[in-house]
Design an enzyme around this catalytic site. Structure first.
Site: not given
Length: 693
Positions: A65, A204
């Site tokens: 992603h 993240c």
């Protein structure tokens, strides 16, 4: 999520055997739908995200992603592989692959939907249903939430301790803390013992998937362990701070993160487990057990301050060398504005008042409004004052990067002493590292609670400044000053071939990482030489060579996209237009988009051109008193005509090499077809809505 994934974005027979091939196969579906405008540019962004940390998860899941300017709207593609694809998960290959594409400016609502998917991936019923789906439409409906997993429709057993939260439990757990043990009888009159309470933070680099998967995993583990656990997800859609009362009542803290935890000092003084975000996904139960054990043993470091500005940037297990580089870059980044302001003011002072302006009296004693010499002297003297902060700021913010605000005072004091004893730039580096180390050592000492309030205001500045001052004046100052003088004398004696070789080396460094640490080392080395009232001729030659080489990469990319536009994507051609201005302004970062998309061709070509320009600048004897400005300070350059020839030569060489290397590349037929599809889909996408910048 109905507009994010459709049946034609699902591949139930994904034949790719590598993660790169899988990402390309799924991305091509996005291109065909007009969701991605530049296939190669988008894949470069996916690869850059993958390089930060593998995206494979336990349980056979891969979630490549990224956020990308080549994405027109948030999109999800799903592939199922029979053979499995290695995404770096500890338990082996992934058979379920989700490619998540978010625009660079994705809105919070879409990111929230993506975070919901990330939470669903921790539900085994959901993943089992995907593995058994028999057609693409059913799989897409399942991911959209329009079709529930069959196992989740069965009645949930009553009183089952440690059972699965079910298909909707993932979403419910996002809204409320995990309940205490379900085994307590409702009719028991005696109050149950207070459960163990944990607060957690997950984050993240992209803030789309791992952040929320770690939160879901921790909440599930907390529910099974009978622990009250509340998670603050610091994702791309922003974050809602935990209630201070919840933090105050917590018995322990879990940080599962790969980027710095925001406002980390809120959690100071509690037993803490600090790990990477993947540990929060894969080892949630172990982390709860670990923080519980720390709380029982009373493992709290008295006097420990919050995380420093750079110590946790990246993986929490990074080595000392990586942290050292970040500490030094922290000091350099704060120093550069002083360099630019002071250096340009000094250069303008010389340009207006002549090269004897450094002998002018103070403008406090003599200033005539109508005389250009007075204005030149004013600019020069302001610039000298700004330059005087260079070494103290460098030292102060190196210490700040190591020890946060308590490091500022001893860092600035040590940097000022480095100037006093003529230790210069090297002395500033040593002072900053020494100050940061001293403060970090003091912070590890156990301090009674009654004294903690005065530690950062009185005790730490007093003790650390005294220690750093002693070391700089008595122990390490003289050797560093001698080394600084030796280096200055050596540079002053460079002539002929040695000077040309130095120029080539500096040119290579400037073009190696385009604004990164190696580039900054060369630039800082050059600016340190002119950061004096009367810089030597060799120092000004070095500054000229460094700036000339730094202008080459963006100018060369701009020229290459002009003369051979067909070798570049549409986005790169647009970036090429901006690169003209960036290159002329001495902003090497203007070439980064090209280097990121094709590093093996762009970076070596840029280094060759930069080395040639640096060598020619030194050979021509070009000098520069200003540390920045690009083409706009050419009037201040010694031998400006030859200087421009040096830049032009490097630009032409780099352009020629890039065009040659890209021309030799022969894309496979399927890649060429994909490029054609990308162009057509991009045009269609533009008719629908503007492409994100």
């Amino acid at each position: 999520m109905s507009d994010m994934i459709t049946a034609d974005l699902v591949d139930l027979d994904l034949s790719a055997d590598t993660k790169e091939a899988a990402a390309r196969a799924l991305a091509e579906r996005m291109v065909a739908r007009g969701r991605v405008t530049d296939l190669d540019g988008f894949l470069a962004d996916v690869a850059a995200r993958e390089a930060q940390m593998p995206t494979g998860l336990d349980g056979g899941i891969g979630i490549p992603h990224c956020r990308s300017a080549h994405v027109t709207e948030p999109t999800l593609a799903f592939g199922r592989s029979a053979a499995g694809i290695d995404f770096g998960a500890p338990d082996g290959p992934a058979d379920l692959v989700f490619l998540i594409a978010a625009p660079a400016g994705a809105d919070d609502a879409h990111l929230t939907i993506l975070s919901s998917l990330a939470r669903q991936l921790m539900n085994t019923e959901f993943t089992d249903a995907l593995r058994s789906a028999d057609d693409a439409a059913a799989a897409a409906a399942l991911i959209r939430g329009e079709e529930a997993p069959k196992a989740s429709q069965a009645p949930e057993p009553q009183g089952a301790a440690g059972g699965s939260p079910g298909a909707t439990g993932a979403e419910d757990s996002a809204a409320a803390p995990v309940a205490a043990s379900a085994g307590a009888a409702a009719d028991t009159p005696a109050p149950a013992a207070r459960p163990f309470r944990v607060v957690a933070v997950t984050s993240c680099p992209t803030g789309i998937a791992h952040t929320y998967m770690a939160a879901e995993s921790l909440e599930n583990a907390g529910r099974e362990a009978g622990v009250e656990l509340v998670v603050e997800t610091q994702g791309s859609a922003g974050f809602i701070r935990l209630d201070p009362a919840v933090i105050a009542a917590a018995d322990g803290v879990i940080f599962a993160h790969d980027v710095p935890v925001r406002d980390k000092d809120r959690f100071a003084g509690k037993p803490t487990v600090d790990v990477g975000v993947k540990a929060g996904i894969n080892r949630a139960a172990e982390l709860i057990t670990e923080v519980r054990g720390k709380a029982e043993r009373g493992e709290v470091t008295a006097g420990a301050g919050p995380a420093t500005p750079v110590e946790r940037a990246g993986d929490s297990t990074e080595g000392y060398g990586t942290r050292l580089r970040k500490w030094l870059m922290s000091g350099v980044s704060y120093m550069v504005p002083f360099v630019a302001a002071g250096g340009l003011l000094i250069a303008l002072g010389f340009a207006i008042g002549g090269y004897k302006i450094n002998k002018a009296p103070s403008v406090m004693d003599h200033f005539v409004w109508t005389q250009s010499d007075s204005w030149g002297a004013l600019l020069f003297q302001i610039g000298v004052v700004a330059f005087g902060f260079l070494v103290p700021v460098l030292a102060g913010y190196i210490a700040y990067g190591m020890a946060d605000r308590p490091g500022l005072v001893p860092g600035f004091v040590g940097g000022a002493i480095a100037l006093t004893i003529n230790a210069g730039f090297l002395g500033g580096l040593a002072a900053g590292l020494t100050a940061g180390g001293v403060v970090m050592a003091i912070q590890k000492v156990a301090i009674p609670p009654a004294l903690r309030g005065v530690m950062p205001v009185v005790v730490i500045p007093l003790i650390s400044s005294a220690v750093v001052g002693f070391l700089m004046f008595v122990v390490i100052g003289k050797p560093i000053a001698a080394a600084q003088k030796g280096m200055t004398d050596w540079l002053g004696g460079l002539t002929g071939t040695n000077a040309v070789l130095l120029g080539a080396l500096l040119g290579l460094m400037m073009c190696f990482d385009l604004g990164g640490p190696v580039n900054k080392v060369a630039y800082t080395f050059a600016t340190a030489g002119i950061a004096v009232t009367d810089p030597s001729d060799s120092a000004m030659k070095i500054m000229a060579a460094v700036m000339a080489a730094g202008m080459v990469p963006p100018l060369a990319m701009a020229l290459a996209t002009t003369v051979r536009g067909r070798l570049f994507t549409r986005t790169e051609r647009e970036n090429g237009k901006a690169a003209w201005v960036l290159g002329l302004s001495f902003i090497s970062e203007g070439a980064i988009p090209f280097a990121a998309a094709d590093p093996l061709r762009v970076i070596p070509s840029a280094m060759v051109g930069g080395a040639l320009t640096g060598a020619l600048s030194m050979a021509f004897g070009a000098t520069l008193r200003a540390p920045h400005g690009g083409i706009f300070v050419v009037p201040l350059i010694g031998n400006p005509f030859l200087y421009l020839i040096a830049i032009a030569a490097g630009v032409c060489v780099t352009t020629g090499l890039v065009v040659l290397l890209k021309g030799l590349r022969k894309p496979a037929p399927e890649a060429a077809a994909a490029d054609s599809a990308a162009g057509a889909a991009g045009a269609a996408g533009e008719r629908k809505q503007p492409v994100a910048a």
